[in-house]
Design an enzyme around this catalytic site. Structure first.
Site, short mmCIF file in Angstrom:
data_model
loop_
_atom_site.label_atom_id
_atom_site.label_comp_id
_atom_site.label_asym_id
_atom_site.label_seq_id
_atom_site.Cartn_x
_atom_site.Cartn_y
_atom_site.Cartn_z
N TRP A 80 0.84 -1.21 0.00
CA TRP A 80 0.00 0.00 0.00
C TRP A 80 0.86 1.24 0.00
CZ3 TRP A 80 -4.40 -1.18 -1.78
CH2 TRP A 80 -5.03 -2.37 -1.44
N ASP A 94 -1.57 6.80 6.34
CA ASP A 94 -2.62 5.86 5.92
C ASP A 94 -2.84 4.94 7.13
OD1 ASP A 94 -4.12 3.75 4.96
OD2 ASP A 94 -2.84 3.33 3.22
N LYS A 122 -11.79 -2.04 7.24
CA LYS A 122 -10.94 -2.91 8.05
C LYS A 122 -11.35 -2.88 9.53
CE LYS A 122 -8.47 -3.41 4.28
NZ LYS A 122 -7.44 -2.47 3.84
C1 LIG Z 1 -6.94 -2.02 2.40
C2 LIG Z 1 -5.92 -0.94 2.43
C3 LIG Z 1 -5.87 0.08 1.47
C4 LIG Z 1 -6.81 0.12 0.28
O1 LIG Z 1 -8.06 0.55 0.68
P1 LIG Z 1 -9.23 0.79 -0.39
O2 LIG Z 1 -10.26 1.46 0.45
O3 LIG Z 1 -9.63 -0.54 -0.91
O4 LIG Z 1 -8.69 1.68 -1.45
C5 LIG Z 1 -4.92 1.06 1.60
N1 LIG Z 1 -4.04 1.05 2.61
C6 LIG Z 1 -4.04 0.09 3.56
C7 LIG Z 1 -3.03 0.12 4.67
C8 LIG Z 1 -4.98 -0.94 3.49
O5 LIG Z 1 -4.99 -1.91 4.43
#
Ligand SMILES: *Cc1c(COP(=O)(O)O)cnc(C)c1O
Length: 355
Positions: A99, A166, A190
């Site tokens: 990511w 993030d 998540k």
């Molecule tokens: C799942 C995830 C993403 C992607 O998220 P989306 O909402 O599907 O774009 C980005 N960063 C991390 C750390 C993730 O676990």
């Protein structure tokens, strides 16, 4: 048989979130209509939006000067929205996984990107610590929890430039010092709500400094001015997020949640560390308390498919590791009860005894 959901995302939610969401789909607030069919500008939905923002501020102790936004596009959309709004010339990125790499790649469209450090050479099994952040960067971007590799930055870093994080897979897992960050974002699916909504916590004074024109929908200021209602927001996931946050508050907030999370992760890591056949993949000091990655030791490697089957027959769902590291990954987000972790540990021990 009880099924335990260890999926990495979309993932387990508190049972109360699922029940309340189902109720709101059938009859929202007792108004005789579904939340799916009412105006997002109705006073009943506005109350949901207001309470969700208020719970973010309360649980995370968000200081004055920050705004909380609910947007579409997933965390992946933030990979470009962050540099669009905040990078004039140069930005720094810490590369700790898939990511983080994707975020870094998008940023290159907007200017010079300095990768301050990367753990790619060892399949992202640790968090680099020895690096310097250029003082002339517009911001420094990190990924606090590396969902795929099971590593996590569990303290709030110091940065000489605005820190952007993030936090898709560890938001609300521990108390945060939001004042150390310029912007925090993440997909909800998540640890918070069903897929479809992305949260952004942004320090307002950082905005409006870049010289490039920004398309209306990609400009954070549009969404601040319109209270996340410039266009139709993802109403259902926002409602679910509100219920999850009410649940978190009733548990005692983030300090209480962190204590439970550390205890759950400890039970699982102890089982892995004392096992003859399993071994953890992440470096001990950087282990995530949300995603626990493990494989079978080389001499037992061929037993992996057998354990996969054994565990799923006993109700362990979603423990297959990501294709990039293989083996197993147990995602034990906030909503995973201690009994679920214990059930997985019992299952691992039973398998080990019989082999
Ligand atoms: C799942 C995830 C993403 C992607 O998220 P989306 O909402 O599907 O774009 C980005 N960063 C991390 C750390 C993730 O676990």
């Amino acid at each position: 048989m009880k099924i335990y959901n260890f999926s990495a995302g979309p993932s387990i939610l508190p049972q109360v979130t699922i029940e309340k969401t189902a109720e709101a789909v059938k009859n929202f607030n007792g108004i005789g209509l579904s939340i799916l069919e009412i105006s997002h500008r109705s006073k009943d939905f506005q109350a949901v939006m207001d309470e969700t923002v208020a719970l973010f501020k309360e649980l995370l102790h968000i200081p004055e000067g920050y705004q909380v936004l609910f947007l579409g596009g997933g965390a992946s959309m933030q990979f470009c929205m962050v540099p669009y709004n905040l990078m004039e010339k140069k930005a720094a990125y810490l590369n700790t996984g898939t990511w983080a790499s994707k975020a870094l790649k998008e940023a290159k469209l907007f200017g010079e990107v300095v990768e301050v450090a990367s753990s790619k050479e060892s399949l992202f099994n640790y968090i680099p610590k020895d690096y310097s952040i250029p003082a002339d960067a517009d911001y420094f971007h990190i990924t606090t929890n590396n969902t795929i590799y099971g590593t996590e930055i569990r303290k709030d870093l110091d940065s000489p430039v605005p820190l952007i994080a993030d936090m898709s897979s560890d938001i609300f897992s521990r108390p945060l010092d939001v004042s150390k960050y310029g912007l925090i974002y993440g997909g909800a699916q998540k640890n918070l709500a069903p897929a479809g909504v992305t949260f952004v916590i942004v320090k307002e004074e950082l905005l409006g400094k870049v010289t490039r024109p920004i398309p209306t929908m990609l400009d954070y200021r549009t969404h601040i001015q319109n209270g996340s209602m410039f266009n139709t927001p993802p109403v259902l996931p926002i409602y679910s997020a509100m219920e999850t946050l009410r649940w978190l508050k009733s548990l005692g907030g983030l300090a209480a949640m962190e204590k439970i999370n550390i205890e759950k992760a400890g039970i699982l890591y102890d089982a892995i560390d004392s096992s003859k056949i399993f071994i953890g993949t992440a470096k001990e000091e950087d282990r995530s308390i949300m995603n626990v990655c493990f494989v079978m030791k080389d001499e037992y490697k061929e037993l992996e498919p057998e354990f996969q089957k054994f565990a799923s027959e006993r109700g362990m769902s979603g423990i297959k590791g990501h294709r990039s590291i293989g083996g197993f990954r147990a995602s034990i987000y906030n909503a995973m009860p201690k009994s679920g972790v214990q059930a997985l540990v019992d299952c691992m021990k039973e398998f080990e005894r019989s082999h």
